[in-house]
Write an enzyme that holds these catalytic residues in place. Structure first.
Site, PDB file in Angstrom:
ATOM      1  N   GLU A  58      47.592  42.387  50.955  1.00 27.15           N
ATOM      2  CA  GLU A  58      46.678  43.510  50.711  1.00 27.15           C
ATOM      3  C   GLU A  58      47.495  44.551  49.969  1.00 27.15           C
ATOM      4  O   GLU A  58      48.427  45.112  50.511  1.00 27.15           O
ATOM      5  CB  GLU A  58      46.150  44.091  52.029  1.00 27.15           C
TER       6      GLU A  58
ATOM      7  N   CYS B  15      45.197  53.230  51.137  1.00 30.05           N
ATOM      8  CA  CYS B  15      44.847  52.231  50.125  1.00 30.05           C
ATOM      9  C   CYS B  15      43.392  52.386  49.686  1.00 30.05           C
ATOM     10  O   CYS B  15      42.995  51.842  48.666  1.00 30.05           O
ATOM     11  CB  CYS B  15      45.108  50.838  50.659  1.00 30.05           C
TER      12      CYS B  15
HETATM   13  P1  NAP Z   1      56.178  48.062  50.175  1.00 34.46           P
HETATM   14  O1  NAP Z   1      57.266  48.850  49.560  1.00 34.46           O
HETATM   15  O2  NAP Z   1      55.649  46.928  49.386  1.00 34.46           O
HETATM   16  O3  NAP Z   1      56.745  47.541  51.588  1.00 34.46           O
HETATM   17  C1  NAP Z   1      56.009  46.735  52.489  1.00 34.46           C
HETATM   18  C2  NAP Z   1      56.953  45.764  53.202  1.00 34.46           C
HETATM   19  O4  NAP Z   1      57.217  44.679  52.336  1.00 34.46           O
HETATM   20  C3  NAP Z   1      58.295  46.329  53.589  1.00 34.46           C
HETATM   21  O5  NAP Z   1      58.711  45.746  54.798  1.00 34.46           O
HETATM   22  C4  NAP Z   1      59.190  45.890  52.467  1.00 34.46           C
HETATM   23  O6  NAP Z   1      60.520  45.754  52.934  1.00 34.46           O
HETATM   24  C5  NAP Z   1      58.624  44.534  52.115  1.00 34.46           C
HETATM   25  N1  NAP Z   1      58.803  44.160  50.721  1.00 34.46           N
HETATM   26  C6  NAP Z   1      58.438  44.884  49.638  1.00 34.46           C
HETATM   27  N2  NAP Z   1      58.735  44.205  48.515  1.00 34.46           N
HETATM   28  C7  NAP Z   1      59.304  43.032  48.899  1.00 34.46           C
HETATM   29  C8  NAP Z   1      59.817  41.903  48.199  1.00 34.46           C
HETATM   30  N3  NAP Z   1      59.813  41.854  46.873  1.00 34.46           N
HETATM   31  N4  NAP Z   1      60.313  40.894  48.913  1.00 34.46           N
HETATM   32  C9  NAP Z   1      60.334  40.929  50.261  1.00 34.46           C
HETATM   33  N5  NAP Z   1      59.874  41.968  50.971  1.00 34.46           N
HETATM   34  C10 NAP Z   1      59.354  43.007  50.309  1.00 34.46           C
HETATM   35  O7  NAP Z   1      54.903  48.956  50.500  1.00 34.46           O
HETATM   36  P2  NAP Z   1      54.829  50.378  51.222  1.00 34.46           P
HETATM   37  O8  NAP Z   1      55.656  51.341  50.453  1.00 34.46           O
HETATM   38  O9  NAP Z   1      55.084  50.243  52.622  1.00 34.46           O
HETATM   39  O10 NAP Z   1      53.270  50.784  51.138  1.00 34.46           O
HETATM   40  C11 NAP Z   1      52.678  51.521  50.111  1.00 34.46           C
HETATM   41  C12 NAP Z   1      51.715  50.655  49.317  1.00 34.46           C
HETATM   42  O11 NAP Z   1      50.928  49.850  50.202  1.00 34.46           O
HETATM   43  C13 NAP Z   1      50.711  51.402  48.506  1.00 34.46           C
HETATM   44  O12 NAP Z   1      50.668  50.900  47.205  1.00 34.46           O
HETATM   45  C14 NAP Z   1      49.370  51.168  49.189  1.00 34.46           C
HETATM   46  O13 NAP Z   1      48.253  51.197  48.391  1.00 34.46           O
HETATM   47  C15 NAP Z   1      49.567  49.840  49.808  1.00 34.46           C
HETATM   48  N6  NAP Z   1      48.740  49.677  50.993  1.00 34.46           N
HETATM   49  C16 NAP Z   1      47.731  48.764  50.942  1.00 34.46           C
HETATM   50  C17 NAP Z   1      46.895  48.616  52.008  1.00 34.46           C
HETATM   51  C18 NAP Z   1      45.776  47.591  51.945  1.00 34.46           C
HETATM   52  O14 NAP Z   1      45.174  47.303  52.942  1.00 34.46           O
HETATM   53  N7  NAP Z   1      45.490  47.023  50.800  1.00 34.46           N
HETATM   54  C19 NAP Z   1      47.095  49.356  53.180  1.00 34.46           C
HETATM   55  C20 NAP Z   1      48.149  50.257  53.209  1.00 34.46           C
HETATM   56  C21 NAP Z   1      48.971  50.392  52.091  1.00 34.46           C
HETATM   57  P3  NAP Z   1      61.797  46.243  52.125  1.00 34.46           P
HETATM   58  O15 NAP Z   1      61.523  47.643  51.710  1.00 34.46           O
HETATM   59  O16 NAP Z   1      62.900  46.081  53.112  1.00 34.46           O
HETATM   60  O17 NAP Z   1      61.902  45.286  50.990  1.00 34.46           O
END
Ligand code: NAP
Length: 526
Positions: free
Chosen positions: A265, A302
């Site tokens: 998501e 989101c």
């Molecule tokens: P994020 O930076 O993608 O991190 C989410 C998790 O994934 C973290 O544990 C991160 O760990 C890991 N991760 C990220 N990239 C990775 C990769 N390439 N390989 C392995 N692990 C990886 O997201 P965020 O900053 O927490 O959240 C913000 C974003 O989430 C916004 O864009 C928002 O729109 C979206 N969001 C979407 C929803 C929905 O339901 N669609 C809900 C809430 C938020 P590490 O940092 O340790 O890599």
């Protein structure tokens, strides 16, 4: 409550690695006390192996036993008391009231899944009894139900430290379906992750679950997450977070020797369409509500409405003036972490740079304290929107772009051009909605949830919710990450042909001992 800063692997606390990190309080940009140990690859492997071993036992637990487990997790989260609320607030900058509400939501969704398990019909049992006399060929007895996939890897997002994190929706739906879970803790709120992991461990012990049913590994680098995704014992992934992270994980999972389903998501801009009569009659209400929705939680939802489509008519200027006034009065708010704040600032600079035919209409109050973000209202034309893909991309934070169309045709063309989003909203009178039924037709193809005369922020946890949508909102539009239908992300159908009664699962036995709803020779009945 004392934090260990360690990993929780199948009921044991573990810290084999040398890499450590600390959480940062985004309100004042200072480090919090606890040192967290990033999991080693060995620790991730151990968690995946134990989850796999636990699966053999956990998948056989009855719906009632799993329901007790989920209820116990909710109760243990509540038992963490104010320590959990205070720590989650310190790690995320989210106010106490918001975190308290989110705790209620998190407990509520665990308990809702428990009710689904107790009722039992979710397995979608189908029975076609044998037709031995059928001509020209007899039909065998054929029975079908959904069963659990295996161990699930879960990645939570920074913006919901409880509801989309260690015991969030993905964990609740995976455990409900019968799958053990290995969670990657979010490096923005590692202490919150640890407290919730403690609560799940206690609940698991109290309800006599196999140890490996839950593990949580900490990490502030992609290696830990990728080790989960690539482990052969992991059979599905639930991810909430950035587009970049979600796509990287999806691709890695598809490149495995055994590809696995990934439910990422990701981001969304959630277009809002304000139709002519609504604009004329409800300008102030909509302007105020829109400002509230864009700036709620400092725009870090989101479902934040990042695009607002309007017709260029005699009511437009008044609406823009009202909206601009509300934006200017909006206080700056603490963003979740340095990375999110700097990505937001870069997005704002890009929009304000004159390169994308966008003008800044209003800016909210600003503050230099911690990682504060200010509300921004931009304006562009539908013609520019259609030409520039970047205007549709999420700028995670309190900002939105008004897109002005010179005709209904331009508005429809903008909607047709759009990619997938989580939601689309229409504000309109009955007349408006009749006149724009073609817009609704287009939007149905683009989003997971269509909303009339309400704002998209606020996602109810219920049976009928869809929190999903076509790519790039998610990597798989055929499901939801919120609500009880999320259980089917972690199951697959199995068919039992010509099975003797005593070998059939309880759900499929002829006398229906569980009293569940089943499709029996084409009729739904208990
Ligand atoms: P994020 O930076 O993608 O991190 C989410 C998790 O994934 C973290 O544990 C991160 O760990 C890991 N991760 C990220 N990239 C990775 C990769 N390439 N390989 C392995 N692990 C990886 O997201 P965020 O900053 O927490 O959240 C913000 C974003 O989430 C916004 O864009 C928002 O729109 C979206 N969001 C979407 C929803 C929905 O339901 N669609 C809900 C809430 C938020 P590490 O940092 O340790 O890599």
């Amino acid at each position: 409550m004392i934090l260990t800063g360690k990993n929780y692997i199948a009921g044991l606390i573990s810290s084999k690695g040398k890499t450590t990190f600390k959480a940062i309080n985004p309100s004042n940009a200072t480090e919090l006390e606890t040192t967290f140990h990033e999991a080693t690859i060995d620790e991730v492997n151990e968690a995946a192996l134990k989850a796999h071993e636990a699966f053999a036992i956990y998948r056989k637990k009855s719906g009632k036993e799993k329901a007790l487990f989920l209820d116990a997790i909710a109760d243990e989260i509540l038992n963490l008391g104010d320590d959990l609320i205070a720590l989650a607030s310190a790690e995320t900058g989210l106010p106490i009231g918001r975190i308290t509400g989110e705790r209620g939501r998190t407990m509520g969704q665990l308990k809702l899944f428990a009710t689904v398990l107790r009722e039992g019909s979710w397995v979608d049992a189908r029975i076609d009894t044998a037709l031995p006399d059928r001509q020209p060929l007899p039909r065998a007895d054929i029975r079908y139900m959904q069963i659990a996939l295996g161990a699930v890897g879960v990645f939570g997002a920074s913006n919901f430290p409880l509801a989309f994190s260690v015991a969030g929706g993905d964990t609740a739906s995976a455990l409900a379906s019968g799958c053990p879970v290995v969670v990657k803790g979010h490096p923005s709120h590692p202490g919150t992750c640890e407290l919730v992991a403690m609560a799940i461990n206690k609940a698991s012990e109290k309800t006599n679950m196999p140890k490996g049913v839950f593990s949580m590994v900490q990490g502030a680098s992609v290696e830990v997450g990728m080790a989960i995704v690539n482990h052969p014992h992991i059979k599905a992934i639930g991810f909430t977070g950035s587009t970049k992270g979600g796509i990287a994980i999806f691709q890695a999972a598809n490149n495995r020797e055994e590809p696995i389903p990934v439910y990422s998501e990701m981001g969304s801009t959630n277009p809002v369409f304000i139709l002519p009569e609504a604009l004329k009659t409800r300008s102030e209400d909509i302007a105020k509500g829109l400002t509230g929705s864009v700036s709620l939680g400092v725009g870090q939802f989101c479902t934040n409405p990042g695009l607002v489509f309007l017709n260029n008519d005699e009511n437009l200027q008044n609406f823009q003036k009202l909206t601009a006034k509300h934006f200017e009065e909006t206080e700056a708010g603490t963003m979740l972490n340095k990375g999110i704040k700097s990505a937001f600032d870069i997005g704002i600079q890009h929009l304000a740079s004159n390169k994308v035919d966008v003008k800044l209409l209003a800016k909210g109050k600003s503050s230099l304290e911690g990682f504060k973000g200010s509300a921004h209202l931009f304006e562009t034309t539908a013609k520019s929107f259609i030409l520039r893909d970047s205007l549709e991309e999420e700028n995670f934070g309190p900002s939105t772009i008004s897109v002005i169309a010179d005709s209904k045709e331009e508005l429809l063309a903008s909607a047709k051009k759009m990619k997938g989003h989580l939601t689309a909203t229409l504000f309109g009178t009955e007349n408006d909605l009749n006149n724009y039924s073609d817009l609704i037709d287009i939007l149905e193809q683009k989003v997971g949830r269509l909303i009339i005369n309400d704002f998209p922020t606020g996602v109810e946890v219920c049976h009928a919710m869809v929190h999903g949508g076509p790519f790039p909102a998610t990597s798989n539009s055929r499901s939801t990450s919120v609500g009880t239908a999320a259980i089917y992300r972690f199951t697959r159908p199995v068919c039992y042909q010509s099975f003797p009664e005593d070998l059939l699962p309880e759900e499929l036995k002829s006398d229906n001992p569980l009293g569940i709803m089943r499709l029996f020779n084409g009729d739904y009945k208990r």
